[in-house]
Design an enzyme around this catalytic site. Sequence first.
Site, PDB file in Angstrom:
ATOM      1  N   GLU A 184     -11.491 -25.200   8.590  1.00 38.96           N
ATOM      2  CA  GLU A 184     -11.051 -23.916   9.126  1.00 38.96           C
ATOM      3  C   GLU A 184     -10.884 -23.896  10.627  1.00 38.96           C
ATOM      4  O   GLU A 184     -10.080 -23.153  11.153  1.00 38.96           O
ATOM      5  CB  GLU A 184     -12.110 -22.854   8.822  1.00 38.96           C
ATOM      6  CG  GLU A 184     -12.066 -22.252   7.479  1.00 38.96           C
ATOM      7  CD  GLU A 184     -12.927 -21.001   7.468  1.00 38.96           C
ATOM      8  OE1 GLU A 184     -12.400 -19.948   7.840  1.00 38.96           O
ATOM      9  OE2 GLU A 184     -14.109 -21.092   7.126  1.00 38.96           O
ATOM     10  N   ALA A 185     -11.763 -24.637  11.312  1.00 32.86           N
ATOM     11  CA  ALA A 185     -11.856 -24.463  12.757  1.00 32.86           C
ATOM     12  C   ALA A 185     -11.943 -25.796  13.486  1.00 32.86           C
ATOM     13  O   ALA A 185     -12.307 -26.814  12.908  1.00 32.86           O
ATOM     14  CB  ALA A 185     -13.090 -23.626  13.087  1.00 32.86           C
ATOM     15  N   LYS A 186     -11.585 -25.728  14.773  1.00 27.23           N
ATOM     16  CA  LYS A 186     -11.801 -26.874  15.650  1.00 27.23           C
ATOM     17  C   LYS A 186     -12.955 -26.530  16.574  1.00 27.23           C
ATOM     18  O   LYS A 186     -13.077 -25.373  16.996  1.00 27.23           O
ATOM     19  CB  LYS A 186     -10.551 -27.169  16.477  1.00 27.23           C
ATOM     20  CG  LYS A 186      -9.445 -27.787  15.653  1.00 27.23           C
ATOM     21  CD  LYS A 186      -8.260 -28.161  16.497  1.00 27.23           C
ATOM     22  CE  LYS A 186      -7.224 -28.874  15.638  1.00 27.23           C
ATOM     23  NZ  LYS A 186      -5.921 -28.935  16.277  1.00 27.23           N
TER      24      LYS A 186
ATOM     25  N   ASP B 244     -23.476 -22.116   2.909  1.00 28.86           N
ATOM     26  CA  ASP B 244     -23.199 -23.555   2.896  1.00 28.86           C
ATOM     27  C   ASP B 244     -24.433 -24.297   3.394  1.00 28.86           C
ATOM     28  O   ASP B 244     -24.358 -25.124   4.305  1.00 28.86           O
ATOM     29  CB  ASP B 244     -21.982 -23.859   3.772  1.00 28.86           C
ATOM     30  CG  ASP B 244     -21.421 -25.263   3.523  1.00 28.86           C
ATOM     31  OD1 ASP B 244     -21.758 -25.863   2.484  1.00 28.86           O
ATOM     32  OD2 ASP B 244     -20.643 -25.748   4.367  1.00 28.86           O
TER      33      ASP B 244
END
Lengths: 320, 206
Positions: free
Chosen positions: B13-15, B119
């Site tokens: 989803e993200a960096k 998670d």
Amino acid sequence: MLVLGIESSAHTFGVGIVENGKILANEKEMYKIGNKGIIPAKVAEFHARSARRVIERAIAHAGVSLRDISGIGYTRGPGIGTCLQIGMLSAKTLAYRLGVPIVPVNHAVAHIEIAKHFSNMKDPLAVYVSGGNSQILKLENQHYAVLGETFDIGIGNMLDNFARAAGLNPAWGSTVAKLALRGKFVEMPYTVKGMDFTFTGLLTYATKQIGKVPIEDLCYSLQEVAFSMLCEAAERALMLTKSKEICVCGGVAQSDRLRQMLALMAKEHGARLGYAPNEYNADNGAMIAYVAGEALSKGYSVPIDKVDIEQRYRIEKAKV
Amino acid sequence: MTMGMNLVNEGAEAKIYETRVFGKSILVKVRQPKAYRVKELDTSIRVSRTRKEAHAMLLAKSKGAKVPAVLAYGKYEIYMEKAEGILLRDILSNADKHVFEQAGRELGKLHNAGIAHGDFTPANILVKGGKNSKIIIIDFGLSTFTSSEEEQALDVLLMKRSIGKDQFSSFLAGYSSYAKSGIVLSKLAEIEKRGRYQSRTLSSAV
């Protein structure tokens, strides 16, 4: 080796004939759901009446004789019990009459294997989307491991249910897809948990909006949200497995929009998307014959008195 | 926005970028647009998740859980303290049992604060130091604000699937500090009995 495969897990009675991996025939008859959906007893009756006709048509189309058939495959599950029974009985009768080996096939495995065959992939991440199933899978130790899946209903079932509630005819996903072409986006609930997802919340919400929001907008947004959920779960699985190949299969894999979205997602990760031609994404006998043929060539079959069905035949329990 | 920043990690989803502010290293997590999503949906998902993640981390911190401090957040990005350490996943077989006990205690704190992590695996637990190591819980990207036993049980289940039997016992010893842990564990037993997914749990345990 000439193998005949019978598929009857849901609304389709299909017969395929495959010779050493090459598909010679893929005939089918489909129960018309109209605006009512699948009624198990009625579909089974339909299958029982179609069986002989479809088998004969497949034989004629392949240009072979029944006597040349050297193996039979059938769908053992998962599927609707009454429907599976008819296919199993047809296959058992044929195997008995011809005195040839018989192979039970897992329906989901067959969908994946035929998609791999057509996309020329060996070990892809598989996105299996149909009426009853929505799973993300990867081969591990000769079994398909389920990395993610729906926690409630299959995506096809969800789209069909919506179509029925909205009074669309025929009441299934392809009608939703047609209307979606003219829709614009409205917010709907989006639920992904890691690599798993649920569809009932989305379905309930969309159903309640019928009559309040233009049907085209509902169809468009329902599709966009559901397919985005699948793409997100698949993307996470892709990153986890570091796979460079994805294949999408099952009835809902016929959707152009879903393919387009998965292809965009795959491209961002330098991966390739593959799928089978549409007649092999919908339920069909050829995929059953194909898998049975592969199994027979490795010397696998079951004794005829051990032939059975299993409605909840989970894919991870099937050896590949 | 990402000028002068080093990309240190890339998730689905993200960096995550690293940069220095007043000589101190901080991390910036930026949720990326997805070409496959229509723009309206893409924006709404990124904005709401960024906000939720930042809020969950802030709340967890305020309740005394060991999580990185959030320094600021925007529409798509969260600026946070850089937590040092090694991922528990990478030292799983050598990790001391008190690491798992701490992990259990930290999860209990989150649940007590009304946060389900979503998670909770050894890939999202950082371990710092040798003998008396401390842990930090990271990545609240999938967290939800809920006190539902079902969601809490799913956090425990994910951990159970990811670690060994003895390690899980230590984990439970820590988790038992949470007042409602008994109820959560009976919910867990119920979830594991659900037919559809039983074989999946078994196969992933192989």
